[in-house]
Design an enzyme around this catalytic site. Structure first.
Site, PDB file in Angstrom:
ATOM      1  CB  SER A 127      -0.922   0.004   1.224  1.00  0.00           C
ATOM      2  OG  SER A 127      -0.169  -0.180   2.410  1.00  0.00           O
ATOM      3  CG  HIS A 162     -43.771  20.440  -9.172  1.00  0.00           C
ATOM      4  ND1 HIS A 162     -43.915  19.114  -8.879  1.00  0.00           N
ATOM      5  CD2 HIS A 162     -44.388  21.120  -8.172  1.00  0.00           C
ATOM      6  CE1 HIS A 162     -44.602  18.981  -7.748  1.00  0.00           C
ATOM      7  NE2 HIS A 162     -44.899  20.186  -7.296  1.00  0.00           N
ATOM      8  CB  SER A 208     -18.023  24.361 -28.597  1.00  0.00           C
ATOM      9  OG  SER A 208     -18.066  23.503 -29.716  1.00  0.00           O
ATOM     10  CE  LYS A 215     -23.007  25.339 -26.483  1.00  0.00           C
ATOM     11  NZ  LYS A 215     -22.915  23.879 -26.629  1.00  0.00           N
ATOM     12  CD  GLU A 239     -21.694  21.154 -18.597  1.00  0.00           C
ATOM     13  OE1 GLU A 239     -21.819  20.186 -19.342  1.00  0.00           O
ATOM     14  OE2 GLU A 239     -21.260  22.249 -18.985  1.00  0.00           O
TER      15      GLU A 239
HETATM   16  N1  ARG Z   1      -1.298  -1.064   5.461  1.00  0.00           N
HETATM   17  C1  ARG Z   1      -2.146  -1.607   6.458  1.00  0.00           C
HETATM   18  C2  ARG Z   1      -3.541  -0.941   6.420  1.00  0.00           C
HETATM   19  O1  ARG Z   1      -3.680   0.037   5.827  1.00  0.00           O
HETATM   20  C3  ARG Z   1      -1.544  -1.394   7.796  1.00  0.00           C
HETATM   21  C4  ARG Z   1      -1.980  -2.358   8.812  1.00  0.00           C
HETATM   22  C5  ARG Z   1      -1.423  -3.700   8.505  1.00  0.00           C
HETATM   23  N2  ARG Z   1      -1.611  -4.614   9.551  1.00  0.00           N
HETATM   24  C6  ARG Z   1      -1.394  -5.896   9.359  1.00  0.00           C
HETATM   25  N3  ARG Z   1      -1.553  -6.662  10.384  1.00  0.00           N
HETATM   26  N4  ARG Z   1      -0.994  -6.368   8.242  1.00  0.00           N
HETATM   27  O2  ARG Z   1      -4.485  -1.425   6.968  1.00  0.00           O
END
Ligand code: ARG
Length: 463
Positions: free
Chosen positions: A26, A159, A280, A286, A293
């Protein structure tokens, strides 16, 4: 990072599969809570020191090392280049690289489960403040235009049909109120975000004498979580934040839609400046309200994140599950979307002018004063339902003759009630239609003046 440097390397004999790593990691997005995680780690290190779990020197090394990481992250463009699993392992490995063994003590008494919940809340707190200020800025822009066109009159719609005349400022104040509630909701969400999970360990609580209250005080959290299982597995706070932002987007989308209609040739009530419009590529004439939008369209994204978070949490067994890592991107994109949308809405409002002649003309045609006539008859003693019926007949007559109600003759008026006399024409005037709506919250110029003043004062007073 080598195998043994993985946070959980000891039990493993194989390297993570490339695809698994790409799927599991992550760091590419959770680096966004880097600074928040550092702050939490510094507070945790101080708690370890107070509990006698690390020495003074080790504390200094850890705090110095973490502070240095923050500084490096700002100046070194390559700083975040890493194949770390997540921001927590990234920080820990960088720290160990910089200060050696003392760094290996930092994770004493905590888990990434309570760590991530804490850093995410800390990060979100600041974002809530920023979103709230941006809402306030938009409210300010709305009040500016309301005051700038203080006397503009326009039709109010139900309406999408002309209903009754209102002040343009009254329409503005409707949006002001919606945004005011949004800020109140955010302040309420803030209270529940502002609770410290650190010290909950993986799920069962920490096994060391860590003073959670002291950590909370140091990081500015209002209180500490009461149950360690809940603390590491709760993402209500993220969901209610996104839900609150969903409502902000609902409000922006309605404002946008009103303005898109009003700047069309069919209405011609407002004009947007070129600086907030697009052209446009094909049709030279335009001028399109693209910003409006997009405000309308981007609401859908935030609703999607709201739904994604609810679906992600539904039925998850206690306590932490990796599913919950999915919370980050949904919240990050919500924050980005709502912030840019609020900024865009404010500049569009600032760059809008009202065509007061057009709105006036629209407000005096189309029988918007029919309700005034019914109310007039009620004041003369007629039951409202009877009056409604009588005025309906007059409207029909006026439509047949192709005129407005006040262009009917007195005799024609009196064909539905002998109670009608000369003074009826006064009550059909635009001025009187507006002035009569004088109960609290109504569109009479006096009330709107008071509401504008109260709104302005309230805005200065809030947060
Ligand atoms: N990257 C993980 C999350 O966002 C952190 C926690 C991970 N904990 C674990 N036991 N793997 O949730």
């Amino acid at each position: 990072m080598t195998d043994s440097e993985k946070l959980w390397g000891g039990r493993f004999t194989e390297r993570p599969h490339e695809t698994f790593a790409a799927f599991n990691d992550s760091f590419r997005f959770d680096r966004r809570i880097f600074t928040a995680d550092l702050r939490c780690s510094i507070a945790h290190a101080r708690a370890l020191d107070r509990a006698g779990l690390i020495s003074c020197e080790e504390l200094d090394a850890i705090v110095g090392g973490l502070t240095q990481l923050q500084a490096d992250s700002v100046i070194d463009a390559e700083f975040f280049k890493s194949d770390a699993e997540d921001v927590h392992s990234f920080i820990e490995s960088k720290l160990v690289e910089a200060i050696g063994d003392a760094g290996r003590k930092l994770h004493t008494g905590r888990s990434r489960n309570d760590q991530v919940a804490t850093a995410f809340r800390l990060w979100l707190r600041d974002e809530i403040d920023e979103v709230s200020v941006l809402i306030k800025d938009l409210q300010g822009a709305i009040l500016d235009i309301a005051e700038g066109f203080r006397d503009a009159v326009m039709p109010g719609y139900t309406h999408m049909q002309r209903a009754q005349p209102i002040l343009f400022a009254h329409w503005c104040l409707a949006y002001f109120e919606m945004l005011k509630r949004d800020r109140e909701r955010l302040a309420d969400v803030y209270r529940r975000v502002n609770v410290l999970p650190l010290g909950s360990g993986a799920l069962a609580g920490t096994g060391f004498p860590i003073d959670r209250e002291a950590i909370a005080a140091e990081l500015g959290f209002g209180s500490v979580t009461a149950n360690s299982i809940d603390a590491v597995s709760d993402r209500d706070f993220a969901i209610e934040f996104v839900a609150t932002c969903s409502l902000v987007m609902v409000h922006l989308s309605r404002l946008a839609e009103d303005m898109i209609l009003y700047c069309s040739a069919e209405f011609g009530f407002i004009k947007l400046s070129d600086s907030v419009s697009s052209g446009s590529s094909l049709m030279p004439q335009k001028k399109n309200p693209d910003a409006l939008e997009l405000l309308r369209g981007k609401a859908g994204r935030v609703f999607g994140h709201n739904m994604a978070l609810l679906a992600m949490m539904k039925g998850l067994p206690l306590a932490y599950n990796k599913d919950m890592q999915e919370d980050k991107e949904a919240v990050f994109d919500t924050v980005d979307t709502v912030k840019i949308s609020l900024r865009a809405a404010a500049i569009v409002v600032e760059n809008t002018v009202v065509d007061e002649e057009r709105t006036f003309d629209a407000a005096i045609s189309g029988y918007l004063n029919a309700t005034e006539l019914a109310d007039y008859l009620v004041r003369k003693g007629m039951p409202f339902r009877t009056a409604h019926d009588a005025v309906g007949k007059l409207v029909l007559l006026a439509i047949e003759q192709g005129k407005e109600l006040n262009a009917l003759s007195l005799d024609e008026m009196r064909s539905v009630s002998s109670e009608i006399s000369d003074d009826v024409f006064d009550s059909l005037s635009l001025e009187s239609a507006l002035a009569s709506r004088s109960a609290v919250g109504g569109t009479s110029p006096e009330r709107v003046g008071q509401q504008l003043q109260a709104a302005r004062e309230g805005l200065e007073f809030q947060l």
